[in-house]
Write a protein that holds these residues in place. Structure first.
Motif, PDB file in Angstrom:
ATOM      1  N   VAL A  23       0.840  -1.205   0.000  1.00  0.00           N
ATOM      2  CA  VAL A  23       0.000   0.000   0.000  1.00  0.00           C
ATOM      3  C   VAL A  23       0.874   1.254   0.000  1.00  0.00           C
ATOM      4  CG1 VAL A  23      -1.965  -1.063   1.176  1.00  0.00           C
ATOM      5  CG2 VAL A  23      -0.187   0.060   2.529  1.00  0.00           C
ATOM      6  N   LYS A  24       0.293   2.315  -0.539  1.00  0.00           N
ATOM      7  CA  LYS A  24       0.971   3.615  -0.536  1.00  0.00           C
ATOM      8  C   LYS A  24       0.197   4.519   0.422  1.00  0.00           C
ATOM      9  CE  LYS A  24       0.803   6.268  -4.256  1.00  0.00           C
ATOM     10  NZ  LYS A  24       0.905   6.560  -5.671  1.00  0.00           N
ATOM     11  N   ILE A  25       0.914   5.261   1.258  1.00  0.00           N
ATOM     12  CA  ILE A  25       0.219   6.105   2.235  1.00  0.00           C
ATOM     13  C   ILE A  25       0.494   7.579   1.951  1.00  0.00           C
ATOM     14  CG2 ILE A  25      -0.041   6.607   4.687  1.00  0.00           C
ATOM     15  CD1 ILE A  25       0.320   3.700   5.202  1.00  0.00           C
ATOM     16  N   LEU A  26      -0.584   8.321   1.807  1.00  0.00           N
ATOM     17  CA  LEU A  26      -0.494   9.749   1.457  1.00  0.00           C
ATOM     18  C   LEU A  26      -1.446  10.542   2.333  1.00  0.00           C
ATOM     19  CD1 LEU A  26      -0.961   9.491  -2.417  1.00  0.00           C
ATOM     20  CD2 LEU A  26       1.203   9.908  -1.224  1.00  0.00           C
ATOM     21  N   ARG A  53      -4.384  10.581   6.960  1.00  0.00           N
ATOM     22  CA  ARG A  53      -3.624   9.837   5.958  1.00  0.00           C
ATOM     23  C   ARG A  53      -4.443   8.669   5.413  1.00  0.00           C
ATOM     24  NH1 ARG A  53       1.312  11.906   4.644  1.00  0.00           N
ATOM     25  NH2 ARG A  53       2.433   9.919   4.830  1.00  0.00           N
ATOM     26  N   ALA A  60      -4.522   5.017   3.038  1.00  0.00           N
ATOM     27  CA  ALA A  60      -3.746   3.899   2.476  1.00  0.00           C
ATOM     28  C   ALA A  60      -4.391   3.522   1.147  1.00  0.00           C
ATOM     29  CB  ALA A  60      -3.764   2.709   3.432  1.00  0.00           C
ATOM     30  N   ASP A  88      -4.275   1.327  -2.593  1.00  0.00           N
ATOM     31  CA  ASP A  88      -3.759   0.171  -3.320  1.00  0.00           C
ATOM     32  C   ASP A  88      -2.841   0.698  -4.425  1.00  0.00           C
ATOM     33  OD1 ASP A  88      -4.970  -2.940  -4.244  1.00  0.00           O
ATOM     34  OD2 ASP A  88      -3.649  -1.795  -5.554  1.00  0.00           O
ATOM     35  N   GLU A  89      -1.619   0.170  -4.464  1.00  0.00           N
ATOM     36  CA  GLU A  89      -0.638   0.727  -5.409  1.00  0.00           C
ATOM     37  C   GLU A  89      -1.013   0.474  -6.856  1.00  0.00           C
ATOM     38  OE1 GLU A  89       3.458   1.456  -4.439  1.00  0.00           O
ATOM     39  OE2 GLU A  89       3.288  -0.153  -2.948  1.00  0.00           O
ATOM     40  N   SER A  90      -1.721  -0.620  -7.137  1.00  0.00           N
ATOM     41  CA  SER A  90      -2.035  -0.873  -8.543  1.00  0.00           C
ATOM     42  C   SER A  90      -3.373  -0.257  -8.967  1.00  0.00           C
ATOM     43  CB  SER A  90      -1.982  -2.375  -8.851  1.00  0.00           C
ATOM     44  OG  SER A  90      -2.689  -3.095  -7.892  1.00  0.00           O
ATOM     45  N   GLY A 131      -5.176   2.126  -7.118  1.00  0.00           N
ATOM     46  CA  GLY A 131      -5.381   3.478  -6.594  1.00  0.00           C
ATOM     47  C   GLY A 131      -6.546   3.566  -5.621  1.00  0.00           C
ATOM     48  N   ASP A 165       2.924   4.526   9.823  1.00  0.00           N
ATOM     49  CA  ASP A 165       3.150   5.796   9.122  1.00  0.00           C
ATOM     50  C   ASP A 165       2.898   6.968  10.076  1.00  0.00           C
ATOM     51  OD1 ASP A 165       3.221   7.523   6.538  1.00  0.00           O
ATOM     52  OD2 ASP A 165       1.263   7.976   7.412  1.00  0.00           O
TER      53      ASP A 165
END
Ligand SMILES: CC(C)(COP(=O)(O)OP(=O)(O)OC[C@H]1O[C@@H](n2cnc3c(N)ncnc32)[C@H](O)[C@@H]1OP(=O)(O)O)[C@@H](O)C(=O)NCCC(=O)NCCS
Length: 185
Positions: A1-4, A55, A57, A59-61, A63, A103
């Motif tokens: 996962v990507k966290i932004l 923030r 989380a 899914d990287e593929s 989005g 994070d």
């Protein structure tokens, strides 16, 4: 996962954050965010500049938004209170909640925060504290805390949080709020 930061997400994904809140709390905390409108207000509050963090989380593929976490500075910013934390029920038990808390811990350390803090209600007989009269010694009951049906205290304990208190009858008789804390860094 990507966290932004959730602020960097599209309006559509911010809408998904509200949906996740309703879905994740519906079963065991039905009064928390009973409808989308109340959840949308919570998301908007979390995005406000006075909050410490909000923030998501992703899914990287695909989005897709899988879960999100908010934190509020208290005690002059020495403590961050985690509220809320919600992972889409379709993606729970896959490490998303852990990634969000880790994070947040990293951001808290950077900000010089000493303690992460949270309250997690037991409104649905999820623990041994439910339905019990916790007086005259609430801390004795807390020390003997047992899980009955997946209350999140076990999740936080795995992440190194300690039981730090209990507020008897916070949500009605026999429905306490359970406090947990973790030193940052
Ligand atoms: C609690 C919650 C945030 C956990 O997120 P998650 O992505 O499912 O958690 P993870 O997959 O990162 O779990 C990490 C560990 O905790 C365990 N765990 C997760 N939820 C648990 C629960 N409710 N009870 C017991 N253990 C739990 C996992 O099995 C995993 O253990 P392992 O490392 O031994 O495999 C999520 O279930 C949720 O949104 N629940 C509904 C809302 C909620 O309770 N929010 C917190 C209120 S304060």
């Amino acid at each position: 996962v990507k966290i932004l930061h959730l602020r960097e997400a599209s309006a559509e994904l911010i809408g998904c954050a509200a949906e996740i809140l309703v879905k994740a709390f519906r079963e065991n905390w039905p009064d928390a965010w009973p409808d989308l409108a109340s959840a949308e207000r919570e998301v908007a509050d979390c995005l406000a500049p006075d909050r410490a963090a909000c923030r998501g989380a992703f899914d990287e593929s695909t989005g897709a938004l899988l879960g999100w976490i908010g934190a509020t500075p208290i005690y002059d910013g020495r403590v961050w209170e985690i509220h809320p934390l919600a992972v889409d029920p379709d993606f729970q038990r896959q490490g998303v909640g852990t990634a969000l808390v880790r994070d947040l811990e990293r951001l808290a350390a950077k900000a010089g925060v000493l303690t992460l803090w949270l309250g997690s209600d037991d409104e649905n007989a999820m623990t041994s504290l439910a339905g019990a009269d916790l007086y005259p010694d609430p801390l004795a009951h807390l020390a003997a805390l047992r899980d009955r049906k997946g209350h999140p205290f076990a999740f936080y304990r795995k992440l190194g949080f300690a039981l730090a208190g209990v507020l008897p009858d916070a949500n009605g008789l026999g429905k306490p709020d359970i406090f947990m804390a973790k030193r940052v860094g």
